[in-house]
Motif scaffolding. Structure first.
Motif, short mmCIF file in Angstrom:
data_model
loop_
_atom_site.label_atom_id
_atom_site.label_comp_id
_atom_site.label_asym_id
_atom_site.label_seq_id
_atom_site.Cartn_x
_atom_site.Cartn_y
_atom_site.Cartn_z
N ILE A 123 18.16 11.14 -23.27
CA ILE A 123 18.93 11.61 -22.12
C ILE A 123 19.96 12.65 -22.53
CG2 ILE A 123 18.64 9.51 -20.75
CD1 ILE A 123 21.42 8.60 -21.69
N ARG A 124 20.32 13.50 -21.59
CA ARG A 124 21.45 14.42 -21.73
C ARG A 124 22.52 13.91 -20.77
NH1 ARG A 124 21.17 18.81 -25.08
NH2 ARG A 124 19.13 19.70 -25.33
N VAL A 125 23.75 13.85 -21.24
CA VAL A 125 24.83 13.28 -20.44
C VAL A 125 25.97 14.27 -20.32
CG1 VAL A 125 26.46 11.38 -20.23
CG2 VAL A 125 24.20 10.96 -21.17
N ASP A 126 26.42 14.52 -19.10
CA ASP A 126 27.61 15.33 -18.84
C ASP A 126 28.78 14.37 -18.64
OD1 ASP A 126 26.44 17.93 -18.75
OD2 ASP A 126 25.60 17.41 -16.80
N GLY A 127 29.88 14.57 -19.34
CA GLY A 127 31.06 13.75 -19.13
C GLY A 127 30.90 12.33 -19.64
N THR A 128 31.66 11.42 -19.06
CA THR A 128 31.68 10.04 -19.54
C THR A 128 31.11 9.04 -18.54
OG1 THR A 128 33.94 9.79 -18.71
CG2 THR A 128 33.68 10.46 -21.01
N THR A 129 30.61 9.51 -17.41
CA THR A 129 30.07 8.60 -16.40
C THR A 129 28.56 8.47 -16.59
OG1 THR A 129 31.78 9.29 -14.85
CG2 THR A 129 29.86 8.15 -13.93
N CYS A 130 28.12 7.23 -16.73
CA CYS A 130 26.69 6.97 -16.89
C CYS A 130 25.98 7.02 -15.54
CB CYS A 130 26.46 5.61 -17.53
SG CYS A 130 27.10 5.48 -19.21
N ALA A 131 24.74 7.44 -15.56
CA ALA A 131 23.90 7.46 -14.36
C ALA A 131 23.41 6.04 -14.07
CB ALA A 131 22.72 8.40 -14.58
N PRO A 132 22.90 5.81 -12.86
CA PRO A 132 22.33 4.49 -12.57
C PRO A 132 21.25 4.14 -13.59
CG PRO A 132 22.54 5.78 -10.55
CD PRO A 132 22.87 6.70 -11.70
N GLY A 133 21.24 2.89 -14.05
CA GLY A 133 20.27 2.45 -15.04
C GLY A 133 20.73 2.66 -16.47
N GLN A 134 21.92 3.24 -16.64
CA GLN A 134 22.48 3.46 -17.98
C GLN A 134 23.70 2.57 -18.17
OE1 GLN A 134 23.41 7.64 -18.21
NE2 GLN A 134 21.27 8.27 -18.09
N GLU A 135 24.03 2.30 -19.43
CA GLU A 135 25.24 1.56 -19.77
C GLU A 135 25.82 2.18 -21.04
OE1 GLU A 135 24.30 -2.29 -22.21
OE2 GLU A 135 22.87 -2.19 -20.55
N THR A 136 27.05 1.81 -21.38
CA THR A 136 27.66 2.39 -22.57
C THR A 136 27.52 1.46 -23.78
OG1 THR A 136 29.84 1.49 -22.06
CG2 THR A 136 29.36 3.72 -21.27
N LYS A 137 27.47 2.08 -24.94
CA LYS A 137 27.50 1.39 -26.23
C LYS A 137 28.55 2.09 -27.08
CE LYS A 137 24.07 -1.55 -25.70
NZ LYS A 137 24.20 -2.99 -25.83
#
Length: 160
Positions: A123-137
């Motif tokens: 995935i490519r991520v902009d900023g610090t907000t995860c998209a639906p179906g994503q979580e942080t590690k």
């Protein structure tokens, strides 16, 4: 049913190791290799599992021409196995690994990045907000000292 994981080309490098908390890393540049000379501006990010546990690993980095994080995982690392996770001209990358056997062992830092759990993802991520179906590690930021192979080692887990 157990999740399926991505296999990436095996890597081998002769390195010296520098300990970093529960992780270790090392640098080794082999300028004599023809492929290394041709790609001398790239950092090859290699993970080596020196623990006795099977681990799933993820890597993240920002391409110099882009402000978004490129994050991919889960690559299975068997005990004693090394794998090339990515090649990038960026000397900074973020590393994370954990076991999937219920032992709750992880190799991590404090930099929160989005992942897709527990499937193979890129995935490519902009900023610090995860998209639906994503979580942080909690990824560990690592700074390579120069181009060439850069090894991050999953150290053995202490006996309890």
């Amino acid at each position: 049913m157990a999740p399926r994981f991505l296999s990436i080309v095996h890597a081998a490098a002769s390195v010296s190791t520098i300990s970093l908390g529960t992780a270790a890393y090392a640098d080794h540049a082999d300028a004599s290799s023809p492929s290394r000379v041709a790609q001398s501006a790239l950092t090859d990010i290699v993970y080596c599992n020196r623990s006795a546990l099977r681990a799933g690993a993820a890597v993240s980095y920002v391409e110099p021409s882009d402000n978004r994080f490129w994050t991919r995982g889960w690559v299975i690392l068997e005990p004693g196995e090394c794998r090339t996770m990515a090649s990038t001209p960026n000397l900074t990358f973020y590393a994370y690994a954990e076991t999937f056997d219920g032992s709750n062992v992880s190799w991590q830092g404090t930099h929160s990045l989005c992942v897709v759990w527990p499937t193979i993802f890129s995935i490519r991520v902009d900023g610090t907000t995860c998209a639906p179906g994503q979580e942080t590690k909690p990824f560990l930021p690592i700074q390579a000292t120069g181009p060439g192979p850069h090894i991050w080692t999953l150290d053995p887990v202490p006996q309890r």
